[in-house]
Design a protein around this motif. Structure first.
Motif, mmCIF file in Angstrom:
data_model
loop_
_atom_site.group_PDB
_atom_site.id
_atom_site.type_symbol
_atom_site.label_atom_id
_atom_site.label_comp_id
_atom_site.label_asym_id
_atom_site.label_seq_id
_atom_site.Cartn_x
_atom_site.Cartn_y
_atom_site.Cartn_z
ATOM 1 N N ASP A 51 -35.835 -10.465 6.844
ATOM 2 C CA ASP A 51 -36.629 -9.722 7.813
ATOM 3 C C ASP A 51 -37.594 -8.491 7.152
ATOM 4 O OD1 ASP A 51 -35.607 -11.353 9.714
ATOM 5 O OD2 ASP A 51 -34.534 -9.665 10.770
ATOM 6 N N LEU A 52 -36.991 -7.977 6.041
ATOM 7 C CA LEU A 52 -37.659 -6.863 5.305
ATOM 8 C C LEU A 52 -38.924 -7.569 4.390
ATOM 9 C CD1 LEU A 52 -34.866 -4.588 4.137
ATOM 10 C CD2 LEU A 52 -36.545 -4.166 5.716
ATOM 11 N N PHE A 53 -38.857 -8.818 4.206
ATOM 12 C CA PHE A 53 -39.757 -9.290 3.291
ATOM 13 C C PHE A 53 -40.852 -10.417 3.949
ATOM 14 C CE2 PHE A 53 -36.221 -7.889 0.942
ATOM 15 C CZ PHE A 53 -36.890 -7.441 -0.196
ATOM 16 N N VAL A 54 -40.782 -10.225 5.204
ATOM 17 C CA VAL A 54 -41.673 -10.991 6.141
ATOM 18 C C VAL A 54 -42.954 -10.341 6.437
ATOM 19 C CG1 VAL A 54 -41.871 -12.553 8.026
ATOM 20 C CG2 VAL A 54 -39.680 -12.533 6.699
ATOM 21 N N PHE A 55 -44.157 -10.791 6.349
ATOM 22 C CA PHE A 55 -45.270 -10.264 7.005
ATOM 23 C C PHE A 55 -45.430 -10.783 8.248
ATOM 24 C CE2 PHE A 55 -49.767 -10.328 7.779
ATOM 25 C CZ PHE A 55 -50.107 -9.217 7.860
ATOM 26 N N LYS A 56 -45.312 -9.793 9.112
ATOM 27 C CA LYS A 56 -45.677 -10.185 10.605
ATOM 28 C C LYS A 56 -46.978 -9.390 11.203
ATOM 29 C CE LYS A 56 -40.646 -10.535 11.537
ATOM 30 N NZ LYS A 56 -39.650 -9.692 11.836
ATOM 31 N N PRO A 57 -47.947 -9.973 11.412
ATOM 32 C CA PRO A 57 -49.146 -8.941 12.019
ATOM 33 C C PRO A 57 -48.815 -8.540 13.200
ATOM 34 C CG PRO A 57 -49.776 -11.414 11.854
ATOM 35 C CD PRO A 57 -48.402 -11.382 11.624
ATOM 36 N N ASN A 58 -49.282 -7.305 13.582
ATOM 37 C CA ASN A 58 -49.058 -6.663 14.680
ATOM 38 C C ASN A 58 -50.315 -7.026 15.585
ATOM 39 O OD1 ASN A 58 -48.806 -4.922 16.827
ATOM 40 N ND2 ASN A 58 -48.544 -3.116 15.590
ATOM 41 N N THR A 59 -50.042 -8.135 16.440
ATOM 42 C CA THR A 59 -50.731 -8.845 17.289
ATOM 43 C C THR A 59 -51.311 -7.547 18.494
ATOM 44 O OG1 THR A 59 -49.354 -9.805 18.502
ATOM 45 C CG2 THR A 59 -50.343 -11.099 16.688
ATOM 46 N N ARG A 99 -35.491 -10.104 -5.986
ATOM 47 C CA ARG A 99 -35.334 -11.432 -5.969
ATOM 48 C C ARG A 99 -33.904 -11.777 -5.069
ATOM 49 N NH1 ARG A 99 -36.687 -13.428 -12.115
ATOM 50 N NH2 ARG A 99 -39.018 -13.453 -11.684
ATOM 51 N N VAL A 100 -32.937 -10.826 -4.988
ATOM 52 C CA VAL A 100 -31.565 -10.771 -4.452
ATOM 53 C C VAL A 100 -31.890 -10.445 -3.101
ATOM 54 C CG1 VAL A 100 -29.180 -9.940 -4.381
ATOM 55 C CG2 VAL A 100 -30.544 -10.616 -6.678
ATOM 56 N N TYR A 101 -32.503 -9.415 -2.717
ATOM 57 C CA TYR A 101 -32.481 -8.774 -1.185
ATOM 58 C C TYR A 101 -33.150 -9.644 -0.322
ATOM 59 C CZ TYR A 101 -30.661 -4.263 -2.121
ATOM 60 O OH TYR A 101 -29.898 -2.902 -2.359
ATOM 61 N N PRO A 102 -33.892 -10.631 -0.557
ATOM 62 C CA PRO A 102 -34.636 -11.600 0.433
ATOM 63 C C PRO A 102 -33.734 -12.563 0.983
ATOM 64 C CG PRO A 102 -36.152 -11.146 -1.173
ATOM 65 C CD PRO A 102 -34.857 -10.691 -1.845
ATOM 66 N N LYS A 103 -32.571 -12.811 0.220
ATOM 67 C CA LYS A 103 -31.664 -13.812 0.580
ATOM 68 C C LYS A 103 -30.749 -12.946 1.786
ATOM 69 C CE LYS A 103 -31.633 -15.962 -3.773
ATOM 70 N NZ LYS A 103 -30.894 -16.040 -5.110
ATOM 71 N N TYR A 104 -30.432 -11.733 1.750
ATOM 72 C CA TYR A 104 -29.570 -11.084 2.673
ATOM 73 C C TYR A 104 -30.194 -10.259 3.592
ATOM 74 C CZ TYR A 104 -26.403 -12.490 -1.142
ATOM 75 O OH TYR A 104 -25.774 -13.325 -2.147
ATOM 76 N N GLN A 105 -31.482 -10.043 3.460
ATOM 77 C CA GLN A 105 -32.435 -9.132 4.369
ATOM 78 C C GLN A 105 -33.923 -9.633 4.485
ATOM 79 O OE1 GLN A 105 -31.803 -4.704 4.262
ATOM 80 N NE2 GLN A 105 -30.640 -5.150 2.655
#
Length: 129
Positions: free
Chosen positions: A111-119, A103-109
């Motif tokens: 990009d680690l918690f975003v899903f980005k499909p590899n188009t 719950r804490v880490y997404p506030k500071y990092q």
């Protein structure tokens, strides 16, 4: 990045464990076959997902006890008292602590918690079709 989905899966499984074990003492946990089995499933999800995270992702989240999750899986495979103690430790300590950090880490990092499909892996980019 698939690691974002994997971290979300770990977070949800930790939340499920916390909810399932709410107000449960160790003796009640030992007696509850249904609760133990569901927590075992959630622990399996966490330990296997954590084991398959990219090493860089685990290193980027050092406050999470990745070694503890690995040890939990190892001890669960032994069975008996080892399994019971590993599961109870995960219920009382590992899952709540991991949930807190996820719950804490997404506030500071974020990009680690975003899903980005590899188009590029699937061919043309969606808006160029």
């Amino acid at each position: 990045m698939i690691d974002g989905l994997m971290l979300n899966l770990i977070r949800e499984a930790c939340m499920n464990i916390v909810i399932l074990a709410e107000n449960t003492e160790e003796a009640g946990f030992a007696r509850s076959i249904i609760t133990r089995e569901e927590i075992r499933k959630q622990l399996h999800t966490i330990t296997q997902t954590a084991a398959n995270l990219a090493p860089e992702t685990r290193q980027a989240l050092p406050k999470i006890d990745w070694a503890g999750w690995s040890e939990t899986w190892r001890r669960m495979q032994i069975g008996g008292n080892d399994e019971h103690h590993a599961m109870w430790n995960a219920v009382c300590m590992l899952a709540p602590a991991t949930l807190t950090w996820l719950r804490v880490y997404p506030k500071y990092q974020p990009d680690l918690f975003v899903f980005k499909p590899n188009t590029t892996a699937c061919g043309d980019e969606p808006d160029k079709v």
